[in-house]
Design a protein around this motif. Structure first.
Motif, PDB file in Angstrom:
ATOM      1  N   LEU A   1       4.383   1.973   4.962  1.00 49.15           N
ATOM      2  CA  LEU A   1       4.589   0.697   5.874  1.00 49.15           C
ATOM      3  C   LEU A   1       5.695   0.087   5.055  1.00 49.15           C
ATOM      4  O   LEU A   1       6.194  -0.915   4.954  1.00 49.15           O
ATOM      5  CB  LEU A   1       3.291   0.032   5.515  1.00 49.15           C
ATOM      6  N   VAL A   2       6.031   0.199   4.008  1.00 47.76           N
ATOM      7  CA  VAL A   2       7.386  -0.712   3.149  1.00 47.76           C
ATOM      8  C   VAL A   2       8.274   0.337   2.532  1.00 47.76           C
ATOM      9  O   VAL A   2       7.397   1.794   2.176  1.00 47.76           O
ATOM     10  CB  VAL A   2       6.295  -1.709   2.133  1.00 47.76           C
TER      11      VAL A   2
ATOM     12  N   PRO B   1       1.146  -1.212  -0.163  1.00 43.61           N
ATOM     13  CA  PRO B   1       0.401  -0.182   0.293  1.00 43.61           C
ATOM     14  C   PRO B   1       0.714   1.641  -0.038  1.00 43.61           C
ATOM     15  O   PRO B   1       1.904   1.196  -0.082  1.00 43.61           O
ATOM     16  CB  PRO B   1      -0.927   0.245   1.276  1.00 43.61           C
ATOM     17  N   PHE B   2       0.424   2.150  -0.564  1.00 40.73           N
ATOM     18  CA  PHE B   2       1.315   3.237  -0.315  1.00 40.73           C
ATOM     19  C   PHE B   2      -0.043   4.855  -1.270  1.00 40.73           C
ATOM     20  O   PHE B   2      -0.835   4.353  -1.132  1.00 40.73           O
ATOM     21  CB  PHE B   2       2.108   3.785  -2.234  1.00 40.73           C
ATOM     22  N   GLU B   3      -0.075   5.791  -0.431  1.00 43.09           N
ATOM     23  CA  GLU B   3      -0.413   6.960  -0.723  1.00 43.09           C
ATOM     24  C   GLU B   3      -0.125   7.582  -2.380  1.00 43.09           C
ATOM     25  O   GLU B   3       0.817   8.104  -2.533  1.00 43.09           O
ATOM     26  CB  GLU B   3      -0.329   7.868   0.497  1.00 43.09           C
ATOM     27  N   LEU B   4      -1.419   7.802  -3.285  1.00 52.23           N
ATOM     28  CA  LEU B   4      -0.417   8.932  -5.155  1.00 52.23           C
ATOM     29  C   LEU B   4      -1.370   9.885  -4.246  1.00 52.23           C
ATOM     30  O   LEU B   4      -2.530   9.984  -4.349  1.00 52.23           O
ATOM     31  CB  LEU B   4      -1.225   7.364  -6.107  1.00 52.23           C
ATOM     32  N   TYR B   5       0.101  10.408  -4.348  1.00 50.22           N
ATOM     33  CA  TYR B   5      -0.639  12.425  -4.492  1.00 50.22           C
ATOM     34  C   TYR B   5      -0.675  12.775  -5.585  1.00 50.22           C
ATOM     35  O   TYR B   5      -1.512  13.548  -6.133  1.00 50.22           O
ATOM     36  CB  TYR B   5       0.608  12.872  -3.958  1.00 50.22           C
ATOM     37  N   ALA B   6       0.136  12.576  -6.189  1.00 50.02           N
ATOM     38  CA  ALA B   6       0.111  12.976  -7.633  1.00 50.02           C
ATOM     39  C   ALA B   6       1.254  12.063  -8.690  1.00 50.02           C
ATOM     40  O   ALA B   6       2.083  11.014  -8.636  1.00 50.02           O
ATOM     41  CB  ALA B   6       1.173  14.592  -7.704  1.00 50.02           C
TER      42      ALA B   6
ATOM     43  N   LYS C   1      10.294  -1.659  -2.923  1.00 55.48           N
ATOM     44  CA  LYS C   1       9.404  -2.448  -3.367  1.00 55.48           C
ATOM     45  C   LYS C   1       8.083  -2.211  -4.277  1.00 55.48           C
ATOM     46  O   LYS C   1       7.868  -2.743  -4.774  1.00 55.48           O
ATOM     47  CB  LYS C   1       9.077  -3.033  -1.885  1.00 55.48           C
ATOM     48  N   ASN C   2       7.759  -0.709  -4.046  1.00 53.58           N
ATOM     49  CA  ASN C   2       6.360  -0.249  -4.746  1.00 53.58           C
ATOM     50  C   ASN C   2       6.631  -0.681  -6.330  1.00 53.58           C
ATOM     51  O   ASN C   2       6.027  -0.921  -7.169  1.00 53.58           O
ATOM     52  CB  ASN C   2       6.232   0.645  -4.718  1.00 53.58           C
ATOM     53  N   HIS C   3       8.381  -0.011  -6.827  1.00 52.00           N
ATOM     54  CA  HIS C   3       9.667   0.018  -8.307  1.00 52.00           C
ATOM     55  C   HIS C   3       9.387  -1.029  -8.114  1.00 52.00           C
ATOM     56  O   HIS C   3       9.841  -1.117  -9.394  1.00 52.00           O
ATOM     57  CB  HIS C   3      10.057   1.583  -7.900  1.00 52.00           C
ATOM     58  N   GLY C   4       9.847  -1.837  -7.586  1.00 50.68           N
ATOM     59  CA  GLY C   4      10.666  -2.949  -7.534  1.00 50.68           C
ATOM     60  C   GLY C   4       9.653  -3.621  -8.056  1.00 50.68           C
ATOM     61  O   GLY C   4       9.654  -4.622  -8.914  1.00 50.68           O
ATOM     62  N   ALA C   5       8.155  -3.711  -7.889  1.00 47.77           N
ATOM     63  CA  ALA C   5       6.918  -4.986  -8.080  1.00 47.77           C
ATOM     64  C   ALA C   5       6.359  -4.271  -9.310  1.00 47.77           C
ATOM     65  O   ALA C   5       5.584  -4.938 -10.029  1.00 47.77           O
ATOM     66  CB  ALA C   5       5.704  -4.943  -6.625  1.00 47.77           C
ATOM     67  N   THR C   6       6.635  -2.964  -9.536  1.00 52.70           N
ATOM     68  CA  THR C   6       5.555  -2.484 -10.628  1.00 52.70           C
ATOM     69  C   THR C   6       7.062  -2.327 -11.846  1.00 52.70           C
ATOM     70  O   THR C   6       6.063  -2.895 -13.120  1.00 52.70           O
ATOM     71  CB  THR C   6       5.752  -0.534 -10.492  1.00 52.70           C
ATOM     72  N   GLN C   7       7.937  -2.206 -11.432  1.00 54.59           N
ATOM     73  CA  GLN C   7       8.899  -2.284 -13.471  1.00 54.59           C
ATOM     74  C   GLN C   7       8.712  -3.756 -13.773  1.00 54.59           C
ATOM     75  O   GLN C   7       8.752  -3.497 -15.160  1.00 54.59           O
ATOM     76  CB  GLN C   7      10.497  -1.916 -12.766  1.00 54.59           C
ATOM     77  N   PRO C   8       8.937  -4.565 -13.098  1.00 56.29           N
ATOM     78  CA  PRO C   8       8.773  -6.191 -13.791  1.00 56.29           C
ATOM     79  C   PRO C   8       7.361  -6.422 -14.349  1.00 56.29           C
ATOM     80  O   PRO C   8       7.650  -7.307 -15.609  1.00 56.29           O
ATOM     81  CB  PRO C   8       9.074  -7.490 -12.563  1.00 56.29           C
ATOM     82  N   ALA C   9       6.589  -5.860 -14.297  1.00 56.15           N
ATOM     83  CA  ALA C   9       5.327  -5.779 -14.583  1.00 56.15           C
ATOM     84  C   ALA C   9       5.281  -5.623 -15.944  1.00 56.15           C
ATOM     85  O   ALA C   9       4.337  -5.858 -16.885  1.00 56.15           O
ATOM     86  CB  ALA C   9       4.104  -5.419 -13.845  1.00 56.15           C
ATOM     87  N   VAL C  10       5.772  -4.103 -15.713  1.00 55.90           N
ATOM     88  CA  VAL C  10       5.760  -2.713 -17.013  1.00 55.90           C
ATOM     89  C   VAL C  10       6.917  -3.943 -18.406  1.00 55.90           C
ATOM     90  O   VAL C  10       6.375  -3.556 -19.528  1.00 55.90           O
ATOM     91  CB  VAL C  10       6.395  -1.482 -17.049  1.00 55.90           C
TER      92      VAL C  10
END
Length: 75
Positions: free
Chosen positions: A53-54, A32-37, A58-67
């Motif tokens: 929380l993390v 979970p994260f807060e997206l401000y912009a 970890k957020n970027h690490g999970a996003t990049q491979p999926a992209v």
């Protein structure tokens, strides 16, 4: 930031952009994260997020491979 190789487009149409947001939603469910912009352009993305929380990597690490799986020739 997500950026295409040599500043090439990574999003060719609105469907690609919608898929990116679907990936972000999936990552949000795991880390979970807060997206401000955000600013999404044809060749890169900027996100202003806060993760209490993390670690952000970890957020970027999970996003990049999926992209990369979504758009393997562009990223």
């Amino acid at each position: 930031m997500v950026r295409g190789n040599n500043r090439q487009n990574i999003f060719n149409n609105e469907q690609d952009m919608n898929e990116y947001f679907r990936i972000l939603n999936f990552v949000y469910g795991k880390y979970p994260f807060e997206l401000y912009a955000y600013c999404i352009m044809s060749n890169h993305v900027h996100l202003l997020i806060r993760s209490r929380l993390v670690p952000l990597w970890k957020n970027h690490g999970a996003t990049q491979p999926a992209v990369q799986r979504l758009l393997p020739n562009e990223v």
